[in-house]
Motif scaffolding. Sequence first.
Motif, PDB file in Angstrom:
ATOM      1  N   GLY A 156       0.952  -1.213  -0.007  1.00  0.00           N
ATOM      2  CA  GLY A 156       0.040  -0.149  -0.046  1.00  0.00           C
ATOM      3  C   GLY A 156       0.679   1.219  -0.015  1.00  0.00           C
ATOM      4  O   GLY A 156       0.033   2.374   0.017  1.00  0.00           O
ATOM      5  N   GLY A 157       2.143   1.343  -0.075  1.00  0.00           N
ATOM      6  CA  GLY A 157       2.965   2.244  -0.161  1.00  0.00           C
ATOM      7  C   GLY A 157       3.527   2.676  -1.683  1.00  0.00           C
ATOM      8  O   GLY A 157       2.714   2.266  -2.577  1.00  0.00           O
ATOM      9  N   ALA A 158       4.684   2.937  -1.652  1.00  0.00           N
ATOM     10  CA  ALA A 158       5.226   3.342  -3.014  1.00  0.00           C
ATOM     11  C   ALA A 158       6.740   3.184  -2.827  1.00  0.00           C
ATOM     12  O   ALA A 158       7.365   2.936  -1.796  1.00  0.00           O
ATOM     13  N   GLY A 159       7.150   3.205  -4.084  1.00  0.00           N
ATOM     14  CA  GLY A 159       8.787   3.041  -3.994  1.00  0.00           C
ATOM     15  C   GLY A 159       9.454   2.994  -5.432  1.00  0.00           C
ATOM     16  O   GLY A 159       8.422   2.779  -6.586  1.00  0.00           O
ATOM     17  N   GLU A 160      10.674   2.670  -5.691  1.00  0.00           N
ATOM     18  CA  GLU A 160      11.276   2.724  -6.961  1.00  0.00           C
ATOM     19  C   GLU A 160      12.613   1.913  -6.819  1.00  0.00           C
ATOM     20  O   GLU A 160      13.163   2.083  -5.613  1.00  0.00           O
ATOM     21  N   MET A 161      13.237   1.590  -7.766  1.00  0.00           N
ATOM     22  CA  MET A 161      14.615   1.047  -7.643  1.00  0.00           C
ATOM     23  C   MET A 161      15.608   2.097  -8.376  1.00  0.00           C
ATOM     24  O   MET A 161      15.216   2.748  -9.241  1.00  0.00           O
ATOM     25  N   VAL A 162      16.542   2.084  -7.482  1.00  0.00           N
ATOM     26  CA  VAL A 162      17.509   3.237  -8.102  1.00  0.00           C
ATOM     27  C   VAL A 162      19.059   2.428  -8.442  1.00  0.00           C
ATOM     28  O   VAL A 162      19.463   1.653  -7.722  1.00  0.00           O
ATOM     29  N   THR A 163      19.503   2.583  -9.614  1.00  0.00           N
ATOM     30  CA  THR A 163      20.531   1.824 -10.227  1.00  0.00           C
ATOM     31  C   THR A 163      21.873   2.815 -10.545  1.00  0.00           C
ATOM     32  O   THR A 163      22.791   2.239 -10.652  1.00  0.00           O
ATOM     33  N   SER A 164      21.551   4.167 -10.524  1.00  0.00           N
ATOM     34  CA  SER A 164      22.567   4.846 -10.727  1.00  0.00           C
ATOM     35  C   SER A 164      22.746   6.049  -9.847  1.00  0.00           C
ATOM     36  O   SER A 164      21.687   6.334  -9.392  1.00  0.00           O
ATOM     37  N   PRO A 165      23.774   6.728  -9.553  1.00  0.00           N
ATOM     38  CA  PRO A 165      24.249   7.883  -8.684  1.00  0.00           C
ATOM     39  C   PRO A 165      23.060   9.098  -9.060  1.00  0.00           C
ATOM     40  O   PRO A 165      22.491   9.689  -7.967  1.00  0.00           O
ATOM     41  N   ALA A 166      22.921   9.350 -10.394  1.00  0.00           N
ATOM     42  CA  ALA A 166      22.260  10.556 -10.744  1.00  0.00           C
ATOM     43  C   ALA A 166      20.886  10.358 -10.503  1.00  0.00           C
ATOM     44  O   ALA A 166      19.982  11.340 -10.493  1.00  0.00           O
ATOM     45  N   PHE A 176      10.166  11.984  -0.345  1.00  0.00           N
ATOM     46  CA  PHE A 176       9.801  13.001   0.474  1.00  0.00           C
ATOM     47  C   PHE A 176       8.436  13.750   0.136  1.00  0.00           C
ATOM     48  O   PHE A 176       7.551  14.261   1.130  1.00  0.00           O
ATOM     49  N   ALA A 177       7.895  14.046  -1.077  1.00  0.00           N
ATOM     50  CA  ALA A 177       6.902  14.678  -1.501  1.00  0.00           C
ATOM     51  C   ALA A 177       5.504  13.781  -1.544  1.00  0.00           C
ATOM     52  O   ALA A 177       4.435  14.249  -1.719  1.00  0.00           O
ATOM     53  N   SER A 178       5.809  12.390  -1.542  1.00  0.00           N
ATOM     54  CA  SER A 178       4.906  11.598  -1.667  1.00  0.00           C
ATOM     55  C   SER A 178       3.618  11.362  -0.819  1.00  0.00           C
ATOM     56  O   SER A 178       2.818  11.092  -1.031  1.00  0.00           O
ATOM     57  N   GLY A 179       3.858  11.376   0.663  1.00  0.00           N
ATOM     58  CA  GLY A 179       3.011  11.558   1.534  1.00  0.00           C
ATOM     59  C   GLY A 179       2.717  10.186   1.891  1.00  0.00           C
ATOM     60  O   GLY A 179       1.669   9.941   2.692  1.00  0.00           O
ATOM     61  N   VAL A 180       3.340   9.186   1.316  1.00  0.00           N
ATOM     62  CA  VAL A 180       3.042   7.829   1.835  1.00  0.00           C
ATOM     63  C   VAL A 180       4.460   7.138   2.254  1.00  0.00           C
ATOM     64  O   VAL A 180       5.391   7.564   1.972  1.00  0.00           O
ATOM     65  N   PRO A 181       4.361   5.896   2.662  1.00  0.00           N
ATOM     66  CA  PRO A 181       5.697   5.003   3.220  1.00  0.00           C
ATOM     67  C   PRO A 181       6.144   4.771   1.715  1.00  0.00           C
ATOM     68  O   PRO A 181       5.560   4.247   0.668  1.00  0.00           O
ATOM     69  N   TYR A 182       7.597   5.033   1.413  1.00  0.00           N
ATOM     70  CA  TYR A 182       8.171   5.164   0.326  1.00  0.00           C
ATOM     71  C   TYR A 182       9.481   4.587   0.261  1.00  0.00           C
ATOM     72  O   TYR A 182      10.224   4.980   1.025  1.00  0.00           O
ATOM     73  N   LEU A 183       9.961   3.427  -0.588  1.00  0.00           N
ATOM     74  CA  LEU A 183      11.145   2.609  -0.581  1.00  0.00           C
ATOM     75  C   LEU A 183      11.932   2.995  -1.513  1.00  0.00           C
ATOM     76  O   LEU A 183      11.471   2.747  -2.731  1.00  0.00           O
ATOM     77  N   LEU A 184      13.090   3.602  -1.339  1.00  0.00           N
ATOM     78  CA  LEU A 184      14.145   3.710  -2.429  1.00  0.00           C
ATOM     79  C   LEU A 184      15.131   2.601  -2.422  1.00  0.00           C
ATOM     80  O   LEU A 184      15.761   2.095  -1.122  1.00  0.00           O
TER      81      LEU A 184
END
Length: 201
Positions: A156-166, A176-184
């Motif tokens: 029920g939260g949100a998130g994304e995969m991050v694979t590069s420094p940029a 921080f802007a999402s307003g939900v539990p958010y996993l990077l």
Amino acid sequence: ASAAADADLLASDATPVHPMRVYGELLKALDDDAVVIGDGGDFVSFAGRLVEPARPGRWLDPGPFGCLGTGLGYAIGARLAHPSSQIVLLLGDGAAGLSLMDADTLARHNLPVVIIVGNNGAWGLEKGPMRAVYGYDVAADLRPGTRYDEVVRGLGGAGEMVTSPAEIAPALRRAFASGVPYLLNVITDVDAEYPRTTTGV
């Protein structure tokens, strides 16, 4: 002198991502009243070295005995105690396996927390020292690239995969802007170990 020596790694463009680059970007995004929670081994060791809260009581971790799995509970409590502050939970991928299902509690109770997983596919705090002492490691590998972000989305939260420094800074802004539990879910370099001067007893 120590801070100056860290500057290159805090801005590292290496891929997989060096853990210090994660903190290089996070430090720029934190408010003075942010609460930062560490729950992990190697990944969180870097945080303990680099993250200096601006106010008392704004750093929480499992303590010296490695009681991993406390992070989600701490995050729930911190969000309730500080409803208007940034709450950031730093998880190693090993620690994520112990308590990530409690992201369900965050989602059900509408408790936004930014969760950053340093995903290097290993129990890094064990793997590196075993290699250093014995020349090999056992039972220290995790599945590479596990989609912890999809777990939180499924709960029920949100998130994304991050694979590069940029990708780190824009992903932090979205979190921080999402307003939900958010996993990077940041894919980090398993060979970028936290530098230690002792192997213990």
